[in-house]
Enzyme design. Structure first.
Site, short mmCIF file in Angstrom:
data_model
loop_
_atom_site.label_atom_id
_atom_site.label_comp_id
_atom_site.label_asym_id
_atom_site.label_seq_id
_atom_site.Cartn_x
_atom_site.Cartn_y
_atom_site.Cartn_z
N GLU A 104 44.09 37.01 32.87
CA GLU A 104 44.77 37.58 34.06
C GLU A 104 45.69 38.73 33.65
O GLU A 104 45.72 39.78 34.31
CB GLU A 104 45.60 36.50 34.76
CG GLU A 104 44.80 35.63 35.71
CD GLU A 104 45.65 34.55 36.38
OE1 GLU A 104 45.06 33.73 37.07
OE2 GLU A 104 46.88 34.54 36.19
N GLU A 158 43.88 26.93 30.50
CA GLU A 158 44.96 27.55 31.29
C GLU A 158 45.59 28.70 30.50
O GLU A 158 45.92 29.75 31.06
CB GLU A 158 46.01 26.49 31.66
CG GLU A 158 47.01 26.94 32.71
CD GLU A 158 46.42 27.27 34.07
OE1 GLU A 158 45.68 26.45 34.61
OE2 GLU A 158 46.70 28.38 34.57
N1 LIG Z 1 42.38 43.64 40.21
C1 LIG Z 1 41.61 42.81 40.91
N2 LIG Z 1 40.38 43.21 41.31
C2 LIG Z 1 39.57 42.37 42.02
N3 LIG Z 1 39.89 41.12 42.38
C3 LIG Z 1 41.08 40.66 42.02
C4 LIG Z 1 42.01 41.47 41.27
N4 LIG Z 1 43.13 40.72 41.05
C5 LIG Z 1 42.90 39.53 41.62
N5 LIG Z 1 41.68 39.47 42.20
C6 LIG Z 1 41.09 38.33 42.94
O1 LIG Z 1 42.12 37.49 43.42
C7 LIG Z 1 42.02 36.18 42.82
C8 LIG Z 1 43.41 35.68 42.52
O2 LIG Z 1 44.01 36.53 41.57
P1 LIG Z 1 45.45 36.31 40.99
O3 LIG Z 1 45.73 37.35 40.01
O4 LIG Z 1 46.41 36.16 42.13
O5 LIG Z 1 45.24 34.95 40.23
P2 LIG Z 1 45.67 33.51 40.61
O6 LIG Z 1 44.44 32.65 40.39
O7 LIG Z 1 46.32 33.43 41.94
O8 LIG Z 1 46.63 33.21 39.41
P3 LIG Z 1 48.22 33.18 39.36
O9 LIG Z 1 48.70 32.50 40.62
O10 LIG Z 1 48.42 32.38 38.15
O11 LIG Z 1 48.63 34.60 39.22
C9 LIG Z 1 41.16 36.38 41.57
O12 LIG Z 1 40.50 35.19 41.19
C10 LIG Z 1 40.22 37.46 42.03
O13 LIG Z 1 39.16 36.93 42.82
#
Ligand SMILES: Nc1ncnc2c1ncn2[C@@H]1O[C@H](COP(=O)(O)OP(=O)(O)OP(=O)(O)O)[C@@H](O)[C@H]1O
Length: 119
Positions: free
Chosen positions: A71, A64
């Site tokens: 991220e 994590e």
């Molecule tokens: N800059 C980006 N380019 C392409 N895909 C992205 C991008 N940012 C996020 N994603 C996609 O969206 C998904 C979710 O991203 P996000 O950053 O919201 O993470 P999360 O798993 O929701 O984590 P958290 O809730 O902890 O922020 C990623 O797994 C990816 O598939």
């Protein structure tokens, strides 16, 4: 030397605290870890079984932390959609999922039979 070490330790703790503060999954992981330790204390585990329980707990917590770090770097470098950013985030999330599956397997193989045996 000791000062440098203390500084690094402080930065590392700040990183862990950031993950706890900002990631709701980390709160869930900590609660589950605490529950697993409390249950294990009642089950009189062998050293090997304790090792398996702690390996599962730490695997989830450390993946994590690494996931959050990835991220943050991805958001810094690629705030807009990019297929490589997607791969990086999805793989990091996959690592957490694998660790969670491992911890469920440890719970199912080590803790559950002992709980069952006491019923
Ligand atoms: N800059 C980006 N380019 C392409 N895909 C992205 C991008 N940012 C996020 N994603 C996609 O969206 C998904 C979710 O991203 P996000 O950053 O919201 O993470 P999360 O798993 O929701 O984590 P958290 O809730 O902890 O922020 C990623 O797994 C990816 O598939």
């Amino acid at each position: 030397m000791m000062k440098g070490l203390l500084k690094s330790f402080t930065f590392a703790l700040a990183g862990i605290w950031y993950v706890v503060r900002t990631q709701k999954n980390m709160k869930v992981h900590f609660t589950a870890a605490l529950l697993a330790v409390v249950v294990s204390l009642f089950l009189c585990l062998s050293p090997l079984e304790w090792g398996l329980v702690f390996s599962a707990i730490f695997m989830v917590l450390l993946t994590e932390c690494i996931n959050t770090a990835i991220e943050a770097v991805v958001d810094l470098i690629s705030p807009k959609f990019h297929p490589l950013a997607k791969i990086a985030k999805d793989c990091a999330a996959g690592a957490v999922l694998l660790a969670a599956v491992y911890s469920l397997a440890v719970a199912g193989l080590v803790l559950l039979p002992k709980v069952w045996g006491r019923m």
